[in-house]
Design a protein around this motif. Structure first.
Motif, PDB file in Angstrom:
ATOM      1  N   ARG A 168      47.996  32.667  32.728  1.00 65.02           N
ATOM      2  CA  ARG A 168      48.535  32.234  31.385  1.00 65.02           C
ATOM      3  C   ARG A 168      50.122  31.638  31.729  1.00 65.02           C
ATOM      4  O   ARG A 168      50.686  32.160  32.556  1.00 65.02           O
ATOM      5  N   THR A 173      50.801  28.523  24.588  1.00 63.49           N
ATOM      6  CA  THR A 173      50.374  29.045  25.727  1.00 63.49           C
ATOM      7  C   THR A 173      49.131  28.360  26.432  1.00 63.49           C
ATOM      8  O   THR A 173      48.322  28.021  25.571  1.00 63.49           O
ATOM      9  N   ARG A 231      50.325  36.571  33.499  1.00 61.79           N
ATOM     10  CA  ARG A 231      51.255  35.418  33.180  1.00 61.79           C
ATOM     11  C   ARG A 231      52.229  35.070  34.238  1.00 61.79           C
ATOM     12  O   ARG A 231      52.696  35.707  35.134  1.00 61.79           O
TER      13      ARG A 231
END
Length: 469
Positions: A123, A25, A158
């Motif tokens: 993210r 990530t 995200r």
């Protein structure tokens, strides 16, 4: 204005960090108050503030440098900071994001001043299939962090395919607005409000519908037409269209001899810090020769975070003209202090529909009772949004809520149906009784579209019978 991040730069250290893991990530952490602090302390101290933020993040990062997270070193990117988490579980990624954002909530001291920067984060998850192309990952991290900034301090978003799609829809909506502003059409829907005890028609909330559909598909970003208009620099023009459209409709009803209650409309947070708001409202009212009581303007909780003195002045000026003002969606407006509410010249509060969804739970009922009690203690009318069941209505009535709206009463209706509601209310003096039986009908199926089912139809509890001929 938010300072844009520096353009993507191929960083060999970052490339090596990304290549070292088969999956992982990428987090982009962005300080939220950097521009504000640089303006207050002086531009020369901007870099000093960033260095202090880097030290806070590095301290948090040190706690993450363990096999479970595979955290790498901090990488500077413009005014933001990149962290690569290699082969980390989703739980550890969440932990890392929270720790890094919490680090920016810790006080720092620069030039003898202590303050908190706060931050948000984007993210991006990657694996062998999605690839490790640095420029692509950085672009995706940028998009996710921008969406996090829109949602507010402490948020981590995200990146998904939908993130890019939402951003592109927003861009296309803005392009459509610029190219065809003169062809934009406004239609009004109305969500009926009634007195909690008597069933008398008390008003309606105006729901604007634009064609082309500005903001359509942007719900994931919490945006909508107002945000698209703000991006395009056309907020004033569309707000004037909306206010004039409402006032023209009221004038038509009055010319038909109908008694029109106050119509409520939500205005975006930014307008409440705009000194032109009062003149825009007055322009629409005067143009149709209407009194200020025609309108109730609702502000979101986000409007409370701006200049408090400017906001109070705007509210006083509006109320001096007879316009009513209210705080919308209490219970979903973020933290609102009693002191803040007590200082604002308001007329009403609306309870968010999500408060009502929890009425079956003990804490939910207590919350609703506390919010209603707060409004009554301040001398404000309290309106419950999104009432769906008789059980919810009974609980609210027992807690002395003043008015309600929602599917139990009526789904949003168009102008033609609203005209029939006003005609019916003039004769029956209430909107929650079936005109043919005198009893409350069951929920109907009418929507914002005008009914095509013949002279008589129902919308929720509202039963409307059109006059013959």
């Amino acid at each position: 204005m938010d300072r844009p991040l520096a353009p993507p730069v191929a960083d060999s250290r970052l490339s090596r960090a990304l290549s070292a893991s088969a999956c992982g990530t990428l987090l982009l952490v962005v300080p939220m108050r950097l521009d504000e602090m640089a303006a207050l302390l002086g531009a020369a101290l901007r870099e000093t503030v960033l260095q202090a933020a880097a030290r806070q993040l590095e301290t948090a990062l040190h706690a993450l440098q363990q096999p479970a997270t595979g955290a790498e070193a901090l990488h500077r990117r413009g005014d933001g900071f990149l962290v690569v988490l290699g082969d980390a579980s989703p739980e550890h990624v969440d932990t890392a994001a929270h720790l890094l954002l919490d680090a920016l909530e810790q006080p720092m001291e620069v030039a003898g001043q202590r303050f908190c920067l706060g931050g948000c984060a984007g993210r991006v998850d990657f694996d062998a299939q999605s690839g490790h192309e640095v420029a692509t990952l950085l672009r995706q991290a940028d998009l996710a962090s921008l969406e996090a900034r829109r949602l507010g301090r402490g948020q981590c978003v995200r990146h998904e395919a939908a993130t890019t799609m939402v951003a592109m829809r927003r861009l296309r909506a803005e392009d459509t607005l610029h190219r065809g502003i003169d062809q934009i059409r406004l239609d009004l829907l109305f969500e009926i409000q009634a007195d909690m005890c008597t069933g008398a028609l008390t008003g309606a909330v105006v729901l604007p519908r634009w064609t082309p559909a500005l903001g359509a598909g942007l719900a994931d970003g919490g945006r909508g037409w107002a945000a698209v208009a703000a991006d395009a620099g056309l907020m004033h023009r569309l707000t004037l269209m909306l206010l004039h459209g409402i006032c023209r409709q009221v004038r038509q009803w009055r010319d038909q001899g109908l008694d029109v209650p106050s119509l409520s409309v939500d205005l975006p947070a930014g307008l409440w810090q705009d000194r032109a708001l009062v003149s825009m409202v007055l322009d629409a009212l005067v143009d149709q020769g209407l009194p200020g009581g025609t309108l109730t303007l609702l502000m979101p909780g986000a409007a409370l975070s701006g200049d408090a003195d400017l906001l109070r002045g705007t509210l006083r000026s509006l109320r001096a003209t007879g316009v009513r003002v209210g705080l919308a969606r209490l219970g979903d407006a973020g933290p609102v202090s009693l002191d803040t509410l007590g200082r604002l010249p308001l007329d009403e509060l609306t309870l968010d529909a999500r408060v009502l969804e929890r009425l079956g739970q003990r804490d939910g009922t207590r919350m609703a009772a506390a919010l209603i009690g707060l409004g009554r203690a301040l001398g404000l009318r309290v309106v419950a949004e999104g009432v769906r069941s008789e059980e919810q209505l009974d609980v609210l009535r027992a807690r002395h809520c003043d008015e309600f709206q929602g599917p139990l009463l009526s789904l949003p209706v168009g102008a033609t149906t609203m005209t029939q509601v006003l005609m019916h209310a003039r004769v029956q003096h209430r909107v929650v009784l079936d005109s043919s039986t005198g009893t409350a009908p069951g929920p109907g199926t009418a929507t914002g579209a005008e009914s095509t089912r013949g002279p008589a139809h129902r919308t929720g509890r509202v039963s409307i019978t059109a006059a013959a001929g």
